[in-house]
Design a protein around this motif. Structure first.
Motif, PDB file in Angstrom:
ATOM      1  N   GLU A   3      -9.469 -61.736 -11.905  1.00 48.35           N
ATOM      2  CA  GLU A   3      -8.308 -61.345 -11.330  1.00 48.35           C
ATOM      3  C   GLU A   3      -7.870 -59.925 -11.774  1.00 48.35           C
ATOM      4  O   GLU A   3      -7.919 -59.680 -13.008  1.00 48.35           O
ATOM      5  N   SER A   4      -7.392 -59.031 -10.890  1.00 45.26           N
ATOM      6  CA  SER A   4      -6.636 -57.834 -11.622  1.00 45.26           C
ATOM      7  C   SER A   4      -5.789 -57.368 -10.411  1.00 45.26           C
ATOM      8  O   SER A   4      -5.476 -57.876  -9.198  1.00 45.26           O
ATOM      9  N   GLY A   5      -4.989 -56.326 -10.771  1.00 44.18           N
ATOM     10  CA  GLY A   5      -3.908 -55.810  -9.964  1.00 44.18           C
ATOM     11  C   GLY A   5      -2.619 -55.963 -10.228  1.00 44.18           C
ATOM     12  O   GLY A   5      -1.619 -55.306  -9.843  1.00 44.18           O
ATOM     13  N   GLY A   6      -2.216 -56.928 -11.175  1.00 44.32           N
ATOM     14  CA  GLY A   6      -1.067 -57.258 -11.592  1.00 44.32           C
ATOM     15  C   GLY A   6      -0.270 -56.221 -12.429  1.00 44.32           C
ATOM     16  O   GLY A   6      -0.766 -55.582 -13.369  1.00 44.32           O
ATOM     17  N   VAL A   7       0.921 -55.832 -12.259  1.00 40.36           N
ATOM     18  CA  VAL A   7       1.579 -54.908 -13.108  1.00 40.36           C
ATOM     19  C   VAL A   7       3.243 -55.169 -12.925  1.00 40.36           C
ATOM     20  O   VAL A   7       3.558 -56.357 -12.215  1.00 40.36           O
ATOM     21  N   LEU A   8       4.041 -54.226 -13.761  1.00 41.14           N
ATOM     22  CA  LEU A   8       5.416 -54.404 -13.540  1.00 41.14           C
ATOM     23  C   LEU A   8       5.913 -53.561 -12.015  1.00 41.14           C
ATOM     24  O   LEU A   8       5.366 -52.296 -11.992  1.00 41.14           O
ATOM     25  N   VAL A   9       6.640 -54.278 -11.296  1.00 34.47           N
ATOM     26  CA  VAL A   9       7.009 -53.763  -9.961  1.00 34.47           C
ATOM     27  C   VAL A   9       8.569 -53.973  -9.859  1.00 34.47           C
ATOM     28  O   VAL A   9       9.063 -54.954 -10.193  1.00 34.47           O
ATOM     29  N   GLN A  10       9.200 -52.971  -9.135  1.00 35.58           N
ATOM     30  CA  GLN A  10      10.657 -53.278  -8.808  1.00 35.58           C
ATOM     31  C   GLN A  10      10.878 -54.120  -7.527  1.00 35.58           C
ATOM     32  O   GLN A  10       9.976 -54.248  -6.866  1.00 35.58           O
ATOM     33  N   PRO A  11      12.005 -54.820  -7.453  1.00 36.85           N
ATOM     34  CA  PRO A  11      12.226 -55.775  -6.658  1.00 36.85           C
ATOM     35  C   PRO A  11      12.235 -54.912  -5.257  1.00 36.85           C
ATOM     36  O   PRO A  11      12.607 -54.007  -5.324  1.00 36.85           O
ATOM     37  N   GLY A  12      11.523 -55.383  -4.304  1.00 39.43           N
ATOM     38  CA  GLY A  12      11.237 -54.901  -3.014  1.00 39.43           C
ATOM     39  C   GLY A  12       9.988 -54.202  -2.689  1.00 39.43           C
ATOM     40  O   GLY A  12       9.736 -53.498  -1.677  1.00 39.43           O
ATOM     41  N   SER A  59       5.505 -53.419  -3.371  1.00 36.89           N
ATOM     42  CA  SER A  59       4.668 -54.090  -3.009  1.00 36.89           C
ATOM     43  C   SER A  59       3.356 -53.784  -4.043  1.00 36.89           C
ATOM     44  O   SER A  59       3.288 -52.883  -4.990  1.00 36.89           O
ATOM     45  N   LEU A  60       2.502 -54.662  -3.831  1.00 31.10           N
ATOM     46  CA  LEU A  60       1.478 -54.868  -4.919  1.00 31.10           C
ATOM     47  C   LEU A  60       0.264 -55.451  -4.106  1.00 31.10           C
ATOM     48  O   LEU A  60       0.297 -56.258  -3.244  1.00 31.10           O
ATOM     49  N   GLN A 108      -2.204 -59.190  -0.863  1.00 28.99           N
ATOM     50  CA  GLN A 108      -1.180 -58.539  -0.285  1.00 28.99           C
ATOM     51  C   GLN A 108       0.211 -58.757  -0.578  1.00 28.99           C
ATOM     52  O   GLN A 108       0.572 -59.629   0.240  1.00 28.99           O
ATOM     53  N   MET A 109       0.936 -58.597  -1.304  1.00 32.85           N
ATOM     54  CA  MET A 109       2.315 -58.751  -1.622  1.00 32.85           C
ATOM     55  C   MET A 109       3.606 -57.732  -1.318  1.00 32.85           C
ATOM     56  O   MET A 109       3.194 -56.554  -1.881  1.00 32.85           O
TER      57      MET A 109
END
Length: 117
Positions: A6-15, A17-18, A81-82
């Protein structure tokens, strides 16, 4: 040997996309239903979304309308897709092949998604 990476996880702000990716090896990927799961700190691992070998999808109520699961059989890869991410989406995300109430294979290392401002 079956492997899920699995890959692609990071810190992202509310609202935000990832897109997460899970590349598989050691299985006939195209014939299996695949799923994305997540485990938040201190909680059990839950099923988030599934996609059948012919592309039928299902989602947990908590992510319906925000997440999209897809697959590329030529690349042996399943995607998540999130969109419209919320702090409660913070978790380690894993992929696997569902089998009844369990899964068919050992878990990979997962990828951490943190939603925070």
């Amino acid at each position: 040997q079956v492997q899920f990476v699995e890959s692609g996880g990071v810190l992202v702000q509310p609202g935000g996309s990832l897109r997460l990716s899970c590349t598989t090896s050691g299985i006939r990927f195209s014939i299996y239903t695949m799923g994305w799961y997540r485990q938040a700190p201190g909680k059990q691992r839950d099923l988030v979304a599934t996609i059948s070998n012919v592309g039928s999808t299902n989602y947990a109520d908590s992510v319906k309308g925000r997440f999209i699961i897809s697959r590329d059989n030529a690349k042996n890869t399943v995607y998540l897709q999130m969109n419209s991410l919320k702090p409660e989406d913070t978790a380690v995300y894993y992929c696997n092949s569902p089998y009844g109430r369990t899964v068919q294979y050992a878990w990979g290392q997962g990828t951490l998604v943190t939603v925070s401002s």
